[in-house]
Design an enzyme around this catalytic site. Structure first.
Site, PDB file in Angstrom:
ATOM      1  N   ASP A 242      51.106   9.540  -9.902  1.00 39.73           N
ATOM      2  CA  ASP A 242      52.198   9.602 -10.594  1.00 39.73           C
ATOM      3  C   ASP A 242      52.286   9.394 -12.038  1.00 39.73           C
ATOM      4  O   ASP A 242      52.799   9.994 -13.039  1.00 39.73           O
ATOM      5  CB  ASP A 242      53.270   8.723 -10.001  1.00 39.73           C
ATOM      6  N   GLY A 411      60.806   5.228 -15.795  1.00 42.45           N
ATOM      7  CA  GLY A 411      62.317   4.588 -15.382  1.00 42.45           C
ATOM      8  C   GLY A 411      62.396   3.445 -16.473  1.00 42.45           C
ATOM      9  O   GLY A 411      63.749   2.853 -16.625  1.00 42.45           O
TER      10      GLY A 411
END
Length: 498
Positions: A242, A411
């Site tokens: 990721d 995020g």
């Protein structure tokens, strides 16, 4: 977006996963969420597992929803996940039990055992990877020492995104960026370091061919296609780690930048054309992870917003349940520069109670523990900002000059307090965004695999054209207080060099 190609990105993090459709028209990219679901670990009789079959079902649900909302003509599908964890397949490709979670305590003590077999200098020279007990190498060693029947029966090892892609396509392969997190890959050849595995007494027959990001892995099996109401859609390997996908989406216009992928983990580093395997890098415990287009991600793994996530859970168990926005507001109102922690202290990896772990660290280092929720969260955020400063200091030294800009993606960019604290601690401008960097990078690498994007520079230009960014400037008014705070932080972390 008229005539846009539609790509489905599965982005699974340590806390949650999502299925995101990216609509790409050749110049701009737009994302649409179609499905979100919790990931997390499952604790059973003292062992922490991933419920990977549930995650597979959630991904199938995401594909079915994407087909319903956007049609059957998806141009591609790609998976990315956290690093280091894996599944073992036995005869007939049967899954040999649920994969263990990297925070499981079964890995405790494995670093010392490995170093008794192979010196750490040799392990680093062969892999270039940061030493953490969570790495695949030490998980495998733990299975071997426990005489695990899984390991004895295993025929194939697949990292988590490769395992999910196998169940979608029936094709087994390993993608480079996720394989590199294992600490079992030679960063020069970008292939498995079999000689190291042999010295540690680990099996070498488990591993499949490593392919570069952007490679097509296969097409959907008839079973999955029928279940999800579509045809034989191509499945691509994006940067399956990721962070690797997130770094693709860094909206930099040149190569001289620092990135900070901010989420459960904070990954702070630079992009290099080749690995940096110096003794200085090893002693600083940095890692050379695989990147796209032949690059290396020289970075530091930092505990990240896991600290806040676990504090939130600890307070909820006390009957004080607050969302992240409320926690951040409390932190804003708390007095600055109270107690600090080293985010990477081993006691924070998997504590039973993060709030108590923070208090114990403060007592152990001669500090008064933070009092109340706001002070505790502010302690976490300020400590992260100070850890970023130390990491930037080292990165500047590796490259031989200061980096002017820090790009924060992921995020964590939604935590505006942390972004400002980071700019203040670093005394450098911080450019925040995009939030969904990992899914964006996933989609862009699928498009590269189909020949729609030809370079990393082109991919990053698309990001700049498509998503809003916010710049945080350092505050001159608090510079002196941050300098004092950094001196305190260095002392409690035992940092002695300049």
């Amino acid at each position: 977006m008229a005539n846009a190609q539609k790509y489905l990105a599965f982005d699974l993090g340590a806390e949650s996963g999502r299925a995101v459709v990216g609509l790409f028209d050749g110049n701009g990219l737009r994302l649409e969420d179609v499905h979100r679901f919790p990931t997390g670990g499952t604790l059973v009789l003292g062992t922490l597992y991933w419920d990977v079959l549930r995650l597979f079902e959630e991904c199938k649900k995401g594909l079915a929803l994407a087909v319903t909302q956007f049609g059957k003509d998806l141009a591609g599908i790609g998976f990315d996940t956290w690093g280091v964890d894996f599944g073992l397949l036995g005869r007939g490709d049967v899954l040999l039990g649920n994969p263990r979670h990297y925070r499981d305590h079964g890995n405790d003590g494995m670093l010392d055992i490995a170093f008794a077999l192979v010196p750490p200098e040799t392990i680093f020279e062969r892999t270039g990877i940061q030493f953490m007990q969570i790495n695949t190498l030490y998980q495998l060693l733990a299975l071997k020492l426990r005489k695990s029947p899984w390991l004895e029966a295993a025929e194939t090892l697949l990292m988590m995104p490769d395992l999910l892609a196998f169940w979608f396509t029936g094709e087994k392969s390993s993608e480079f960026t996720i394989a590199s997190t294992s600490q079992m890959v030679d960063p020069r050849t970008r292939q498995w370091a079999y000689d190291l595995l042999i010295r540690l007494g680990l099996p070498t027959h488990l591993f499949t061919t490593i392919s570069e990001p952007g490679t097509q892995k296969g097409v959907l099996t008839q079973e999955v296609a029928q279940a999800c109401g579509c045809g034989a859609i191509a499945v691509y390997a994006p940067a399956e780690h990721d962070t690797g996908s997130a770094v693709v989406a860094v909206p930099a216009s040149d190569t001289d930048f620092v990135y900070l992928s901010s989420g459960t983990w904070s990954l702070m580093g630079i992009e290099l054309p080749q690995p940096l395997l110096t003794e200085q890098v090893r002693k600083a415990n940095f890692t050379n992870e695989g990147g796209v287009f032949g690059t290396t991600r020289l970075l530091k793994n930092i505990m990240g917003l896991w600290l806040v996530q676990e504090c939130r859970r600890a307070y909820a168990r006390r009957g004080q349940d607050h969302n992240y926005a409320e926690l951040t507001k409390m932190a804003e109102q708390a007095p600055p520069f109270g107690a600090f922690i080293d985010p990477d202290d081993p006691t924070f990896l998997a504590p039973t109670d993060m709030v108590e772990a923070i208090a114990n660290f403060c007592r152990r280092t001669g500090q008064n523990p933070p009092e109340g929720i706001g002070a505790t969260i502010r302690c976490c955020l300020e400590s992260l900002a100070l850890k970023y400063r130390r990491t930037l200091e080292l990165l500047d030294g590796f490259r031989g000059h200061p980096h002017a800009i820090v790009h924060v993606v992921g995020g964590g960019t939604q935590n505006r307090l942390l972004c400002q604290l980071t700019a203040d601690a670093l005394q450098r401008p911080v450019i925040a965004g995009p939030v969904e960097a990992t899914a964006i990078g996933n989609v862009l690498m699928q498009a590269m695999g189909r020949g729609e994007i030809g370079s990393l520079e082109e991919a990053r230009a698309i990001v700049r054209n498509s998503f809003p960014l916010e710049t945080y400037s350092p505050s001159a008014a608090t510079k002196d207080r941050w300098e004092e705070a950094y001196i305190r932080f260095r002392k409690l972390c035992g940092i002695e060099d300049s």
